[in-house]
Design a protein around this motif. Structure first.
Motif, PDB file in Angstrom:
ATOM      1  N   ALA A   1       0.825  -1.212   0.000  1.00 54.90           N
ATOM      2  CA  ALA A   1       0.000   0.000   0.000  1.00 54.90           C
ATOM      3  C   ALA A   1       0.855   1.256   0.000  1.00 54.90           C
ATOM      4  CB  ALA A   1      -0.928  -0.005   1.200  1.00 54.90           C
ATOM      5  N   GLY A   2       2.184   1.085   0.076  1.00 56.15           N
ATOM      6  CA  GLY A   2       3.055   2.250   0.000  1.00 56.15           C
ATOM      7  C   GLY A   2       3.557   2.739   1.338  1.00 56.15           C
ATOM      8  N   LYS A   3       3.501   1.845   2.353  1.00 61.15           N
ATOM      9  CA  LYS A   3       3.962   2.279   3.679  1.00 61.15           C
ATOM     10  C   LYS A   3       5.449   2.613   3.678  1.00 61.15           C
ATOM     11  CE  LYS A   3       2.342  -1.384   5.434  1.00 61.15           C
ATOM     12  NZ  LYS A   3       2.051  -2.536   6.279  1.00 61.15           N
ATOM     13  N   SER A   4       6.262   1.708   3.091  1.00 57.63           N
ATOM     14  CA  SER A   4       7.700   1.985   3.123  1.00 57.63           C
ATOM     15  C   SER A   4       8.061   3.083   2.142  1.00 57.63           C
ATOM     16  CB  SER A   4       8.502   0.715   2.843  1.00 57.63           C
ATOM     17  OG  SER A   4       7.902  -0.030   1.822  1.00 57.63           O
ATOM     18  N   THR A   5       7.237   3.241   1.077  1.00 53.33           N
ATOM     19  CA  THR A   5       7.461   4.361   0.164  1.00 53.33           C
ATOM     20  C   THR A   5       7.278   5.686   0.899  1.00 53.33           C
ATOM     21  OG1 THR A   5       6.511   2.978  -1.566  1.00 53.33           O
ATOM     22  CG2 THR A   5       6.812   5.298  -2.070  1.00 53.33           C
ATOM     23  N   LEU A   6       6.266   5.719   1.763  1.00 57.99           N
ATOM     24  CA  LEU A   6       6.016   6.930   2.544  1.00 57.99           C
ATOM     25  C   LEU A   6       7.230   7.267   3.418  1.00 57.99           C
ATOM     26  CD1 LEU A   6       4.238   9.120   3.864  1.00 57.99           C
ATOM     27  CD2 LEU A   6       3.397   7.364   5.424  1.00 57.99           C
ATOM     28  N   LEU A   7       7.738   6.243   4.133  1.00 58.16           N
ATOM     29  CA  LEU A   7       8.901   6.499   4.994  1.00 58.16           C
ATOM     30  C   LEU A   7      10.093   6.942   4.150  1.00 58.16           C
ATOM     31  CD1 LEU A   7       8.724   3.632   7.623  1.00 58.16           C
ATOM     32  CD2 LEU A   7       7.920   5.975   7.772  1.00 58.16           C
ATOM     33  N   GLY A   8      10.268   6.301   2.978  1.00 52.90           N
ATOM     34  CA  GLY A   8      11.371   6.680   2.089  1.00 52.90           C
ATOM     35  C   GLY A   8      11.252   8.130   1.662  1.00 52.90           C
ATOM     36  N   ALA A   9      10.034   8.575   1.384  1.00 49.72           N
ATOM     37  CA  ALA A   9       9.834   9.958   0.950  1.00 49.72           C
ATOM     38  C   ALA A   9      10.192  10.929   2.071  1.00 49.72           C
ATOM     39  CB  ALA A   9       8.386  10.158   0.503  1.00 49.72           C
ATOM     40  N   VAL A  10       9.782  10.593   3.299  1.00 49.22           N
ATOM     41  CA  VAL A  10      10.062  11.496   4.423  1.00 49.22           C
ATOM     42  C   VAL A  10      11.552  11.484   4.762  1.00 49.22           C
ATOM     43  CG1 VAL A  10       9.537  12.023   6.819  1.00 49.22           C
ATOM     44  CG2 VAL A  10       7.725  11.188   5.304  1.00 49.22           C
ATOM     45  N   MET A  11      12.160  10.277   4.714  1.00 55.67           N
ATOM     46  CA  MET A  11      13.594  10.179   5.022  1.00 55.67           C
ATOM     47  C   MET A  11      14.445  10.833   3.937  1.00 55.67           C
ATOM     48  SD  MET A  11      14.066   8.637   7.879  1.00 55.67           S
ATOM     49  CE  MET A  11      15.837   8.390   7.801  1.00 55.67           C
ATOM     50  N   GLY A  12      13.963  10.753   2.683  1.00 62.32           N
ATOM     51  CA  GLY A  12      14.760  11.267   1.572  1.00 62.32           C
ATOM     52  C   GLY A  12      15.618  10.201   0.928  1.00 62.32           C
ATOM     53  N   THR A  13      15.195   8.935   1.011  1.00 60.06           N
ATOM     54  CA  THR A  13      16.008   7.855   0.433  1.00 60.06           C
ATOM     55  C   THR A  13      15.481   7.389  -0.918  1.00 60.06           C
ATOM     56  OG1 THR A  13      14.684   6.237   1.643  1.00 60.06           O
ATOM     57  CG2 THR A  13      16.741   6.937   2.662  1.00 60.06           C
ATOM     58  N   LEU A  14      14.381   8.001  -1.411  1.00 61.38           N
ATOM     59  CA  LEU A  14      13.877   7.565  -2.713  1.00 61.38           C
ATOM     60  C   LEU A  14      14.702   8.204  -3.818  1.00 61.38           C
ATOM     61  CD1 LEU A  14      10.000   7.788  -2.247  1.00 61.38           C
ATOM     62  CD2 LEU A  14      11.536   5.849  -1.890  1.00 61.38           C
ATOM     63  N   SER A  15      15.017   7.402  -4.838  1.00 60.39           N
ATOM     64  CA  SER A  15      15.722   7.981  -5.977  1.00 60.39           C
ATOM     65  C   SER A  15      14.995   7.524  -7.230  1.00 60.39           C
ATOM     66  CB  SER A  15      17.186   7.527  -5.974  1.00 60.39           C
ATOM     67  OG  SER A  15      17.255   6.133  -5.852  1.00 60.39           O
ATOM     68  N   PRO A  16      15.253   8.187  -8.365  1.00 60.91           N
ATOM     69  CA  PRO A  16      14.544   7.829  -9.587  1.00 60.91           C
ATOM     70  C   PRO A  16      14.602   6.317  -9.801  1.00 60.91           C
ATOM     71  CG  PRO A  16      15.995   9.697  -9.959  1.00 60.91           C
ATOM     72  CD  PRO A  16      16.259   9.213  -8.586  1.00 60.91           C
ATOM     73  N   PRO A  17      13.535   5.733 -10.346  1.00 60.76           N
ATOM     74  CA  PRO A  17      12.360   6.326 -10.990  1.00 60.76           C
ATOM     75  C   PRO A  17      11.256   6.803 -10.047  1.00 60.76           C
ATOM     76  CG  PRO A  17      12.272   3.938 -11.174  1.00 60.76           C
ATOM     77  CD  PRO A  17      13.548   4.264 -10.469  1.00 60.76           C
ATOM     78  N   PHE A  18      11.504   6.848  -8.725  1.00 60.47           N
ATOM     79  CA  PHE A  18      10.524   7.445  -7.824  1.00 60.47           C
ATOM     80  C   PHE A  18      10.564   8.965  -7.984  1.00 60.47           C
ATOM     81  CE2 PHE A  18      11.012   3.444  -5.459  1.00 60.47           C
ATOM     82  CZ  PHE A  18       9.683   3.165  -5.170  1.00 60.47           C
ATOM     83  N   ALA A  19       9.406   9.610  -7.857  1.00 60.15           N
ATOM     84  CA  ALA A  19       9.386  11.066  -7.844  1.00 60.15           C
ATOM     85  C   ALA A  19       8.451  11.526  -6.736  1.00 60.15           C
ATOM     86  CB  ALA A  19       8.923  11.601  -9.201  1.00 60.15           C
ATOM     87  N   VAL A  20       8.902  12.514  -5.973  1.00 57.04           N
ATOM     88  CA  VAL A  20       8.128  13.002  -4.830  1.00 57.04           C
ATOM     89  C   VAL A  20       7.695  14.443  -5.126  1.00 57.04           C
ATOM     90  CG1 VAL A  20       8.170  13.475  -2.358  1.00 57.04           C
ATOM     91  CG2 VAL A  20       9.537  11.589  -3.285  1.00 57.04           C
ATOM     92  N   SER A  21       6.399  14.739  -4.930  1.00 56.51           N
ATOM     93  CA  SER A  21       5.954  16.135  -5.019  1.00 56.51           C
ATOM     94  C   SER A  21       5.142  16.456  -3.769  1.00 56.51           C
ATOM     95  CB  SER A  21       5.138  16.349  -6.297  1.00 56.51           C
ATOM     96  OG  SER A  21       3.977  15.532  -6.248  1.00 56.51           O
ATOM     97  N   GLY A  22       4.719  17.732  -3.651  1.00 55.58           N
ATOM     98  CA  GLY A  22       4.088  18.163  -2.411  1.00 55.58           C
ATOM     99  C   GLY A  22       5.174  18.638  -1.460  1.00 55.58           C
ATOM    100  N   ARG A  23       4.791  18.964  -0.225  1.00 53.39           N
ATOM    101  CA  ARG A  23       5.780  19.521   0.698  1.00 53.39           C
ATOM    102  C   ARG A  23       5.893  18.689   1.961  1.00 53.39           C
ATOM    103  NH1 ARG A  23       7.032  25.453   1.167  1.00 53.39           N
ATOM    104  NH2 ARG A  23       5.191  25.788   2.450  1.00 53.39           N
ATOM    105  N   ILE A  24       7.109  18.551   2.449  1.00 54.84           N
ATOM    106  CA  ILE A  24       7.346  17.920   3.742  1.00 54.84           C
ATOM    107  C   ILE A  24       8.018  18.971   4.622  1.00 54.84           C
ATOM    108  CG2 ILE A  24       8.435  16.017   4.966  1.00 54.84           C
ATOM    109  CD1 ILE A  24       8.645  14.574   2.254  1.00 54.84           C
ATOM    110  N   LEU A  25       7.321  19.389   5.679  1.00 50.81           N
ATOM    111  CA  LEU A  25       7.860  20.442   6.542  1.00 50.81           C
ATOM    112  C   LEU A  25       8.156  19.858   7.909  1.00 50.81           C
ATOM    113  CD1 LEU A  25       5.204  23.137   5.621  1.00 50.81           C
ATOM    114  CD2 LEU A  25       7.595  23.105   4.866  1.00 50.81           C
ATOM    115  N   LEU A  26       9.323  20.167   8.452  1.00 54.05           N
ATOM    116  CA  LEU A  26       9.667  19.739   9.806  1.00 54.05           C
ATOM    117  C   LEU A  26      10.006  21.002  10.604  1.00 54.05           C
ATOM    118  CD1 LEU A  26      10.120  17.593  11.892  1.00 54.05           C
ATOM    119  CD2 LEU A  26      12.400  17.195  10.958  1.00 54.05           C
ATOM    120  N   ASP A  27       9.172  21.333  11.580  1.00 52.41           N
ATOM    121  CA  ASP A  27       9.330  22.568  12.366  1.00 52.41           C
ATOM    122  C   ASP A  27       9.507  23.762  11.438  1.00 52.41           C
ATOM    123  OD1 ASP A  27       9.166  20.996  14.592  1.00 52.41           O
ATOM    124  OD2 ASP A  27      11.339  20.828  14.848  1.00 52.41           O
ATOM    125  N   GLY A  28       8.742  23.762  10.360  1.00 54.79           N
ATOM    126  CA  GLY A  28       8.778  24.897   9.450  1.00 54.79           C
ATOM    127  C   GLY A  28       9.822  24.799   8.349  1.00 54.79           C
TER     128      GLY A  28
END
Lengths: 560, 211
Positions: free
Chosen positions: B41-68
């Motif tokens: 369902a994309g659980k580990s993809t979500l963690l990868g997006a927040v951690m910053g470990t996804l690389s192409p062919p994954f693409a992340v859009s939208g915003r991730i803010l941590l304390d601004g």
């Protein structure tokens, strides 16, 4: 330098000399060699080559020994794995594999010669009670004109190599389950393995098999020791003409090297055709529903063949060791009349000098190859690069292109550019052949490393370099050392690059040992071959021992 | 827009153009948000997006803010997000103490560094474990060390990737409450991925279902 550029840089370093070397071979073959004032293209060199009476024999030898050694080695390994994988006998082979692999080709060839020669150990053990001989028989066993001993010498070394490659492939082929399913459908062990597992395994080891074919057709050091003399194999004749004092002979050498290249390409093509025929026959066999492939008989045969290949290398080393200490040794006595340190004392000054040079060259070329390999693998990891099938072919190209076809070309370039062959040039040449093995050896463990460890270390604030140096490389110490040992052994065993690129001025234990082949001083040969073997084996012992020592207090790294 | 905590604003991940995940969430400091869903369902993809470990062919859009702070351009090591995986993944070549010191800020030196490590061990009942080989620890001990290793690096958020599924039932509740307690005490926003409803229940916060 940017890490991202590392793979391209490495490819350029490896393939540049290979391609330039091929050009440097083709040009003189067609009459162009400005160094001696030849600039008019022509086919005189080929005409001279065709006029050489030894040509048909040399061509025939090259094809027959190459194809023969490859087919025999592959059949032995496939049957051994088909009948024995997972058993205790197989585990014994596995353990003997690393040492067998690291024994240099030349030493194994000398060992075989010392075993089967008319005055060799086998005849001694059988004489006079079984043979009636009190004098060594007048038989041409070693260096026989049909190239049989040459083929045998190649087989005993290629069996361990192909076995290693097959073991690596088995894991990815889901072999155990596929075989179980096939056996549950009523097939005996070899039939189950050959039908269900072999096609997948072969697809994985295809490139190494082609490397064995190209190598066996063109090897020089083994052919000098075990191959016939009149005529020799084509590769040996190329080297003879290259080393002729008359520079004009290089045109003929280049023509012969070009022919050798064409022969290898033809043999590779023939092999691919053979693959189709075997695939067609195999499909027909599977369709027929035959469930037996000799069962116990195939098993016994494969074990006997693979066992004799392994034993030949080990027994050969044993005979070499005895000869290196032998004083007077009468025929047909199976043991020397006297043992002495004299041989070692007499040859030690020369040995010591060559040892220093060899260790220097091999250590440096292994180090450079390791740096390149780590750089490439790390770039792959950081930039998510993938080694595609095409990249795999490029990696194997320096091993597929016959040394004897492109090294003369490299030497011609050096002559034209006025570069003196020396230790530095030899190191650079060795890196070309050491790198692919180091990369292949390190690649799997490097990629199999759990990338979550990197994520954790990054999340703790460590940058990419700190992760590499403080986490990844220490954890991979054992595979790093194994890769280094493989690289060192490959470098120690190099004959032709050292001879041709060193311009005859760089003496390693391998060039010195092979140079003794033409003479008949068994004690000298034995001493040098033992030194050569020891030098290749020692790093493997260190690679096994060092991690145990360094990580003696870290259980998590000892059984990984 | 300096709202504290971890904010996912219309986060979308695609794989070769194919949508994998779409999610908005706000994890306040000291709060646990659980993400549940079947495998794939994309659980580990979500963690990868927040951690910053996804690389192409994954693409992340939208915003991730941590304390601004917008994390998009930051590499993993600059995001200040701690993570606990299902396996403790202690570095096997380092002692327990060196594992803990791995992420300690460099400003702590000498005796202070040693004291910080000792205190962290004492906090989770592992006094005197600093020189031990991590391979000799039990599963629960390893997880406690992994937790303290993460917290010593002073992260601004904590991600949990099914961190309790390797433990047996009674250990599980104990370690779970330890982790939540520590994260709350440090005021960390916690994003937990799990397939165990008991984990989500124990966390007590918002539950997001992926499908």
């Amino acid at each position: 330098m940017r890490l991202r550029a590392m793979p391209m840089l490495t490819l350029a370093l490896l393939l540049g000399p290979v391609l330039a070397g091929l050009v440097g071979t083709l040009a003189p073959a067609f009459g162009i060699l400005p160094v001696i004032g030849r600039v008019e293209p022509g086919v005189d060199a080929f005409r001279a080559l065709l006029a050489w009476p030894g040509l048909p024999g040399a061509v025939w030898l090259s094809m027959v020994t190459g194809l023969g050694a490859t087919v025999i080695s592959l059949v032995i390994v496939m049957l051994l794995v088909a009948c024995w994988s997972g058993t205790r006998s197989f585990a014994a082979f596995r353990r003997a594999l690393s040492p067998l692999l690291s024994v240099p080709h030349a030493a194994a060839a000398f060992g075989l010669a010392f075993l089967v020669a008319p005055s060799g150990l086998v005849v001694r053990l059988l004489s006079p009670w079984a043979t009636g001989w009190t004098q060594p028989p007048d038989l041409l066993i070693v260096q026989d004109p049909a190239g049989l001993s040459l083929m045998a010498g190649l087989v005993v070394k290629e069996v361990p190599f192909l076995l290693l490659m097959t073991l690596a492939a088995l894991g990815q082929a889901d072999a155990v389950r596929a075989e179980t399913v096939a056996r549950s459908l009523g097939h005996d062990r070899p039939a189950a393995w050959l039908k269900a597992v072999f096609p997948r395994v072969y697809a994985q080891i295809r490139l190494p098999v082609l490397v064995v074919l190209a190598f066996s057709m063109t090897v020089v050091d083994v052919a000098l020791i075990l191959g016939p003399n009149t005529p020799p194999t084509l590769a040996v004749q190329v080297v003879r003409w290259m080393n002729a004092p008359d520079l004009a002979m290089r045109l003929q050498a280049a023509a012969a090297a070009t022919l050798q290249l064409a022969l290898v390409v033809a043999a590779l093509g023939l092999w691919c055709l053979g693959e189709r025929v075997v695939a067609w026959l195999g499909r027909a066999w599977i369709w027929s529903g035959a469930r037996r492939a000799g069962g116990a008989i195939t098993a016994a045969l494969s074990l006997a063949l693979a066992g004799s290949a392994a034993l030949t290398v080990l027994a050969g080393l044993g005979v070499l060791a005895i000869w290196s200490f032998a004083g007077f040794w009468r025929f047909p006595s199976p043991w020397p009349d006297a043992m002495t340190l004299g041989n070692w004392v007499r040859h030690w000054p020369g040995v010591a000098e060559a040892l220093g040079t060899t260790i220097g060259i091999s250590a440096l070329s292994t180090f450079l190859a390791l740096v390149l390999a780590i750089g490439c693998l790390e770039a792959e990891h950081r930039h998510a690069l993938r080694l595609r099938a095409r990249g795999q072919w490029l990696l194997y190209l320096p091993l597929l292109a016959p040394q004897v076809a492109f090294l003369p070309g490299v030497q011609t370039w050096m002559l034209m550019l006025g570069v003196k062959g020396g230790v530095g040039a030899v190191v650079a040449a060795h890196v070309i052949f050491v790198f692919p093995y180091v990369f292949l050896s390190l690649g799997d463990p490097f990629r199999a490393w759990d990338a979550r460890q990197a994520t954790i270390a990054h999340s703790l604030g460590a940058g990419p370099d700190r992760v590499l140096w403080a986490v990844r490389l220490p954890m991979l110490l054992a595979p790093l050392l194994t890769a280094a040992a493989v690289g060192f052994a490959v470098s120690v065993g190099q004959y032709l690059p050292t001879l041709l690129i060193g311009g005859g001025r760089v003496q390693t234990v391998t060039t010195e040992a092979v140079a003794l082949a033409a003479g008949g001083d068994r004690r000298a040969i034995a001493v040098w071959a033992i030194v050569q073997t020891g030098l290749a084996l020692l790093p493997f012992a260190l690679a096994v021992g060092l991690p145990r020592l360094v990580w003696c207090n870290r259980r998590g790294l000892l059984h990984g | 827009m300096d709202e504290p905590g971890l904010i996912l604003q219309d986060l979308r991940v695609t794989l070769s153009g194919k949508p994998m995940l779409r999610l908005s969430a706000h994890v306040a400091p000291g709060q646990v948000v659980s993400v549940m869903g079947p495998s794939g369902a994309g659980k580990s993809t979500l963690l990868g997006a927040v951690m910053g470990t996804l690389s192409p062919p994954f693409a992340v859009s939208g915003r991730i803010l941590l304390d601004g702070r917008d994390l998009a351009a930051l590499p993993v090591e600059a995001r200040q997000i701690g993570i606990l995986f299902q396996d403790p993944l202690l570095f096997p070549h380092l002692s327990v103490g060196s594992n803990l010191a791995f992420g300690l800020p460099r400003a702590l030196r000498g005796a202070a560094r040693r004291a910080a490590v000792e205190k962290a061990l004492a906090d989770v009942g592992l006094n005197g474990f600093a020189s031990r080989d991590p391979a000799t620890l039990s599963g629960g001990q390893k997880l406690r060390v992994a937790l303290m290793r993460t917290l010593l690096a002073a992260p601004c958020a904590l991600l949990l990737d099914e961190p309790f599924s390797s433990l047996d039932a009674d250990r599980r509740a104990q370690i779970r409450s330890l982790v939540f307690e520590r994260a709350r005490a440090a005021g960390l926003p916690v994003l937990m991925v799990t397939h165990d409803p008991a984990d989500a229940q124990a966390a007590g916060g918002l539950v997001i279902k992926l499908d």
